[in-house]
Design an enzyme around this catalytic site. Structure first.
Site, PDB file in Angstrom:
ATOM      1  N   ARG A  68       0.920  -1.149   0.082  1.00 41.78           N
ATOM      2  CA  ARG A  68      -0.129  -0.063  -0.009  1.00 41.78           C
ATOM      3  C   ARG A  68       0.920   1.001  -0.030  1.00 41.78           C
ATOM      4  O   ARG A  68       0.532   2.327  -0.677  1.00 41.78           O
ATOM      5  CB  ARG A  68      -0.762  -0.141   1.122  1.00 41.78           C
ATOM      6  CG  ARG A  68      -2.259  -0.929   0.945  1.00 41.78           C
ATOM      7  CD  ARG A  68      -2.817  -1.064   2.390  1.00 41.78           C
ATOM      8  NE  ARG A  68      -2.392  -2.067   3.468  1.00 41.78           N
ATOM      9  CZ  ARG A  68      -2.253  -1.831   4.628  1.00 41.78           C
ATOM     10  NH1 ARG A  68      -3.090  -0.972   5.238  1.00 41.78           N
ATOM     11  NH2 ARG A  68      -1.546  -2.830   5.219  1.00 41.78           N
ATOM     12  N   ARG A 128      -3.596   0.572  11.133  1.00 44.89           N
ATOM     13  CA  ARG A 128      -3.919  -0.879  10.932  1.00 44.89           C
ATOM     14  C   ARG A 128      -5.411  -1.146  11.544  1.00 44.89           C
ATOM     15  O   ARG A 128      -6.259  -1.911  10.892  1.00 44.89           O
ATOM     16  CB  ARG A 128      -3.109  -1.787  11.546  1.00 44.89           C
ATOM     17  CG  ARG A 128      -1.733  -1.961  10.623  1.00 44.89           C
ATOM     18  CD  ARG A 128      -0.750  -2.562  11.410  1.00 44.89           C
ATOM     19  NE  ARG A 128       0.381  -2.758  10.564  1.00 44.89           N
ATOM     20  CZ  ARG A 128       1.617  -3.023  10.892  1.00 44.89           C
ATOM     21  NH1 ARG A 128       1.914  -3.449  12.024  1.00 44.89           N
ATOM     22  NH2 ARG A 128       2.654  -3.172  10.215  1.00 44.89           N
ATOM     23  N   HIS A 184      -1.945  -9.919  14.542  1.00 49.61           N
ATOM     24  CA  HIS A 184      -0.903  -9.569  14.083  1.00 49.61           C
ATOM     25  C   HIS A 184      -0.120  -9.077  15.395  1.00 49.61           C
ATOM     26  O   HIS A 184       1.391  -9.674  15.507  1.00 49.61           O
ATOM     27  CB  HIS A 184      -0.954  -8.327  13.089  1.00 49.61           C
ATOM     28  CG  HIS A 184       0.398  -7.892  12.534  1.00 49.61           C
ATOM     29  ND1 HIS A 184       1.043  -9.039  11.818  1.00 49.61           N
ATOM     30  CD2 HIS A 184       0.814  -6.749  12.433  1.00 49.61           C
ATOM     31  CE1 HIS A 184       2.126  -8.139  11.475  1.00 49.61           C
ATOM     32  NE2 HIS A 184       2.225  -6.870  11.643  1.00 49.61           N
ATOM     33  N   HIS A 185      -0.319  -8.555  16.283  1.00 52.56           N
ATOM     34  CA  HIS A 185       0.715  -7.896  17.464  1.00 52.56           C
ATOM     35  C   HIS A 185      -0.050  -7.741  18.692  1.00 52.56           C
ATOM     36  O   HIS A 185      -1.368  -7.350  18.594  1.00 52.56           O
ATOM     37  CB  HIS A 185       1.190  -6.724  16.792  1.00 52.56           C
ATOM     38  CG  HIS A 185       2.424  -6.388  17.795  1.00 52.56           C
ATOM     39  ND1 HIS A 185       3.605  -6.531  17.540  1.00 52.56           N
ATOM     40  CD2 HIS A 185       2.232  -5.736  18.998  1.00 52.56           C
ATOM     41  CE1 HIS A 185       4.240  -6.010  18.320  1.00 52.56           C
ATOM     42  NE2 HIS A 185       3.694  -5.469  19.395  1.00 52.56           N
ATOM     43  N   ARG A 204      -0.218  -0.456  17.406  1.00 51.11           N
ATOM     44  CA  ARG A 204       1.014  -0.270  16.999  1.00 51.11           C
ATOM     45  C   ARG A 204       1.128   0.240  15.600  1.00 51.11           C
ATOM     46  O   ARG A 204       0.476  -0.784  14.673  1.00 51.11           O
ATOM     47  CB  ARG A 204       1.790  -1.566  17.083  1.00 51.11           C
ATOM     48  CG  ARG A 204       3.250  -1.597  16.568  1.00 51.11           C
ATOM     49  CD  ARG A 204       4.133  -2.672  16.929  1.00 51.11           C
ATOM     50  NE  ARG A 204       3.497  -3.816  16.066  1.00 51.11           N
ATOM     51  CZ  ARG A 204       3.858  -4.045  14.777  1.00 51.11           C
ATOM     52  NH1 ARG A 204       4.426  -3.101  14.262  1.00 51.11           N
ATOM     53  NH2 ARG A 204       3.397  -5.067  13.875  1.00 51.11           N
TER      54      ARG A 204
END
Ligand code: ADP
Length: 582
Positions: free
Chosen positions: A391, A412, A515-516, A555
């Site tokens: 992106r 995100r 993801h995190h 994050r």
């Protein structure tokens, strides 16, 4: 799986081998070679046997992923030889390669006339009868986890003259760090200066706080930002320069630093860290899981750990937790976030929150533990994460109606939430050949067959069942926005250097994935672990995804690598000082 018998039998003929009735004792002595499709190409097993035993196993597979599938190629010959059976654990996280090796080894033994189930049960009996041994070790600093934070800490502490033991429960290093694809955020670096990019530590702090919904611990953010340029210099000094600076979601200025050749930052850094560990003579104790922290008079003085055969008691002056997050532990993340049940994860299999549990057992406080980040561009059938750089370099997201629905470079959590509002709760990321040519990461997506391709926009639209006229119009509008440098629809103002006009065109179907895990063990700016009374726990330090506070509620891309390098090094410096003070 495609099976290919390349060559067979040195001392027996294939016909003879195939005619032999299967039996554990009745193998036809010889060498049997079988290839299977691995992750990156063929893996080949060459198995040498006599009547009753596997004598030698050789596995080759040059195209398997470094530090992952390649570890299976390297390790599984010993596993099979030791077990005297083709059915071994393999390497978790490298499932495709491991399965290919097991399948090829089984086929080779079947050619030799072996009774595979007899071999399996003999191996299980032997395993059950193996006696565990105990071993006591002693060192200055034990570091738990050989991901980015743990390896940065190990290098730094060893450079400062301390003896370290680095424990890693998996058969390979790297953890989630290997999967980092974007880069490392850093402000006021010499690379930015050389490239005429204006940025400041203050702006870095502000962007991080804003991205994290102001929930972040500002002191920790300040520490990360203020030490980021120095960590870029340190990476230069250990042979891991990150000179390519660009924009990434949530950053006001071009701040994300990536390898020159466009390769994924994680694999690149893990390779460099491993090289440095080698040069410094630091041996990683693989397949060795830390299970408990040892506490003496209120201070952490060591670790209990276990491998397949041995229970270790490791005495140390200081311990650094660098075990990563818990994004691969569904039980743990649904405990804190029941709404995430069943969501796919992009995490390495070792990210099971062990360090958080061990720290809690010695009184550590936890922060933001329910803050779990979804990444908006995860291919669902493979869990492959489509790097934000796609992106950042100009790709757009469209829904099943072929329309854009967001500024693709918002944080995100926002982009993920926007995706979840679309029909089917997914989107397509759309890019062109020029973007593919400039971003190496895309080759992996093509190789894994997750890209759909069309010679024209209309042809691409048909492949993904989107109305061709609508998609063509979306692309036209977007390309005008790039030409005018103004996105009237969604106000996107970064990642607009390249239009999407070079055929062929590509699409990947994506949806959010875990993801995190932003939350974790509470630390102060010296990476000392803080207990529930607000006091430091002497001897215990932590860095990286195991900790909470740096990223707050979200994050931003590029801050995981900044976190692990900056705080990995700080944890090492603090642990070194703690050792010296004893
Ligand atoms: P970070 O980004 O914070 O460095 P990573 O996920 O990259 O985190 O690395 C964490 C590493 O710690 C992984 O390689 C993981 O396998 C390892 N690990 C996790 N739990 C344990 C444990 N109990 N004992 C040893 N190693 C562990």
């Amino acid at each position: 799986m495609r099976k290919k018998l390349l060559a067979a039998l040195l001392t027996a003929t294939m016909t003879a081998a195939l005619c032999v009735p299967a039996s554990a004792e009745g193998m036809i002595p010889g060498a049997y070679r079988v290839s299977e499709q691995g992750f990156g190409g063929d893996v080949t097993v060459l198995m040498t046997v006599n009547e009753s035993e596997i004598l030698d196993v050789q596995i080759t597979g040059e195209n398997e992923t470094p530090n992952l599938g390649a570890v299976a190629v390297e390790e599984m010959d010993d596993q099979i030889l030791k077990a005297q059976s083709p059915t071994v654990d393999g390497v978790s996280g490298a499932t495709v390669t491991s399965t290919a090796i097991i399948t090829a080894a089984t086929a080779a033994l079947e050619m030799a006339g072996a009774d595979i189930s007899a071999m399996e049960s003999a191996a299980a009996d032997a395993q059950a009868n193996t006696k565990r041994t105990e071993e006591a070790l002693s060192t200055d600093i034990v570091i738990i986890g050989a991901g980015g934070a743990g390896m940065s800490a190990a290098i730094e502490a060893t450079q400062a003259g301390k003896e370290v033991i680095l424990l890693e429960k998996m058969p390979y290093a790297g953890g989630n760090t290997t999967k980092a694809t974007g880069g490392m955020n850093a402000a006021e670096t010499h690379y930015q200066e050389e490239q005429g990019i204006e940025d400041s530590v203050e702006q870095f702090i502000e962007d991080t706080m804003k991205g994290g919904h102001e929930m972040n611990d500002k002191e920790l953010v300040t520490t990360m930002a203020a030490n980021s340029a120095d960590s870029i210099d340190w990476l230069d000094s250990i042979g891991a320069p990150l000179p390519k600076v660009s924009f990434s979601g949530g950053a006001t200025n071009a701040r994300i630093h990536a390898p020159e050749d466009g390769s994924g930052v994680g694999e690149y850094l893990v390779d460099a860290f491993l090289r440095n560990l080698d040069e410094l003579g630091i041996e990683v104790m693989y397949n060795t899981k830390a299970e408990e922290l040892i506490v003496t008079d209120g201070a952490v003085t060591g670790v209990k750990a276990a491998s397949d055969e041995t229970d270790y008691t490791i005495e140390a002056k200081a311990v650094i937790l660098a075990t990563g997050g818990f994004g691969a532990n569904e039980e743990m993340y649904t405990k804190y976030r029941p709404d995430l049940k069943g969501t796919v994860t992009t995490n390495a299999p070792g990210a099971t929150g062990d360090g958080i549990v061990m720290a809690e057992e010695v009184g550590a406080d936890l922060v933001d533990i329910d803050q779990i980040q979804l990444h908006p561009t995860v291919e669902q059938s493979t869990s492959i994460l489509i790097t934000e750089s796609v992106r950042g370099d100009g790709a757009i997201l469209v829904n099943q109606s072929g329309k854009r629905f967001t500024n693709e470079l918002l944080t995100r959590d926002v982009v993920s939430a926007a995706e979840l509002e679309q029909e089917g709760q997914y989107a397509y990321i759309i890019f062109d050949q020029k973007l593919r040519d400039n971003l190496k990461a895309i080759e992996k997506y093509v190789k894994n067959n997750i890209t759909v391709q069309g010679d024209t926009i209309e042809e691409l639209a048909e492949q993904i069942d989107v109305d061709p006229a609508t998609l063509a119009e979306t692309l036209d509008t977007w390309n005008e926005a790039v030409a005018d440098q103004e996105d009237k629809e969604f106000g996107r103002d970064t990642g607009m250097e390249n239009d999407l006009t070079t055929a062929p065109y590509y699409a990947i179907k994506v949806a959010p994935g875990i993801h995190h895990t932003m939350g974790g063990v509470k630390i102060d700016t010296e990476a000392e672990v803080i207990n529930t009374e607000g006091e430091t726990i002497p001897g215990l330090f932590a860095a990286g995804e195991v900790t909470g506070g740096v990223h707050g509620g979200n994050r931003i891309g590029g801050n995981a690598v900044a976190d692990i390098v900056v705080f990995g090094r700080i944890a090492a410096a603090s642990a070194v000082a703690f050792c010296d003070a004893q």
